[in-house]
Design a protein around this motif. Structure first.
Motif, PDB file in Angstrom:
ATOM      1  N   LEU A  17       9.586   4.395   2.441  1.00  0.00           N
ATOM      2  CA  LEU A  17       8.605   4.064   3.469  1.00  0.00           C
ATOM      3  C   LEU A  17       9.388   3.712   4.721  1.00  0.00           C
ATOM      4  N   ASN A  18       9.165   4.473   5.773  1.00  0.00           N
ATOM      5  CA  ASN A  18       9.888   4.267   7.031  1.00  0.00           C
ATOM      6  C   ASN A  18      11.404   4.265   6.815  1.00  0.00           C
ATOM      7  N   ARG A  19      11.854   5.229   6.032  1.00  0.00           N
ATOM      8  CA  ARG A  19      13.281   5.443   5.748  1.00  0.00           C
ATOM      9  C   ARG A  19      13.935   4.334   4.939  1.00  0.00           C
ATOM     10  N   LEU A  44      -0.371   5.138  -6.413  1.00  0.00           N
ATOM     11  CA  LEU A  44       0.465   4.464  -5.427  1.00  0.00           C
ATOM     12  C   LEU A  44       1.036   5.447  -4.410  1.00  0.00           C
ATOM     13  N   ARG A  45       1.380   6.656  -4.865  1.00  0.00           N
ATOM     14  CA  ARG A  45       1.895   7.678  -3.955  1.00  0.00           C
ATOM     15  C   ARG A  45       0.821   8.105  -2.942  1.00  0.00           C
ATOM     16  N   VAL A  46      -0.427   8.205  -3.397  1.00  0.00           N
ATOM     17  CA  VAL A  46      -1.529   8.548  -2.494  1.00  0.00           C
ATOM     18  C   VAL A  46      -1.706   7.445  -1.447  1.00  0.00           C
ATOM     19  N   GLU A  47      -1.628   6.192  -1.880  1.00  0.00           N
ATOM     20  CA  GLU A  47      -1.714   5.076  -0.928  1.00  0.00           C
ATOM     21  C   GLU A  47      -0.589   5.153   0.095  1.00  0.00           C
ATOM     22  N   LEU A  48       0.617   5.446  -0.370  1.00  0.00           N
ATOM     23  CA  LEU A  48       1.774   5.556   0.516  1.00  0.00           C
ATOM     24  C   LEU A  48       1.593   6.713   1.498  1.00  0.00           C
ATOM     25  N   ASP A  49       1.109   7.847   1.000  1.00  0.00           N
ATOM     26  CA  ASP A  49       0.864   8.995   1.873  1.00  0.00           C
ATOM     27  C   ASP A  49      -0.212   8.703   2.913  1.00  0.00           C
ATOM     28  N   GLY A  50      -1.114   7.794   2.584  1.00  0.00           N
ATOM     29  CA  GLY A  50      -2.161   7.389   3.514  1.00  0.00           C
ATOM     30  C   GLY A  50      -1.690   6.364   4.540  1.00  0.00           C
TER      31      GLY A  50
END
Length: 57
Positions: A17-19, A44-50
């Protein structure tokens, strides 16, 4: 899956997330099936992609 020095095993979600690397423990392997842990990791990956930080949810 992650194993600590004491032998505790748990499923872990790890991504960037943000490198920067982020890590969130999903749960103990005795409490979660591999299918359920994978489903949670996908959620969790979908949340991160959002754009949401899964550690804050």
């Amino acid at each position: 899956m992650r194993v600590t020095a004491s032998g505790a095993k748990s499923f872990v979600f790890e991504s960037k997330l943000n490198r920067t690397n982020i890590r969130r423990t999903i749960g103990d392997v005795r409490s979660w099936t591999i299918e359920a842990a994978r489903a949670e990791a996908n959620r969790l990956r979908v949340e991160l992609d959002g754009g949401n930080d899964p550690r804050e949810l």
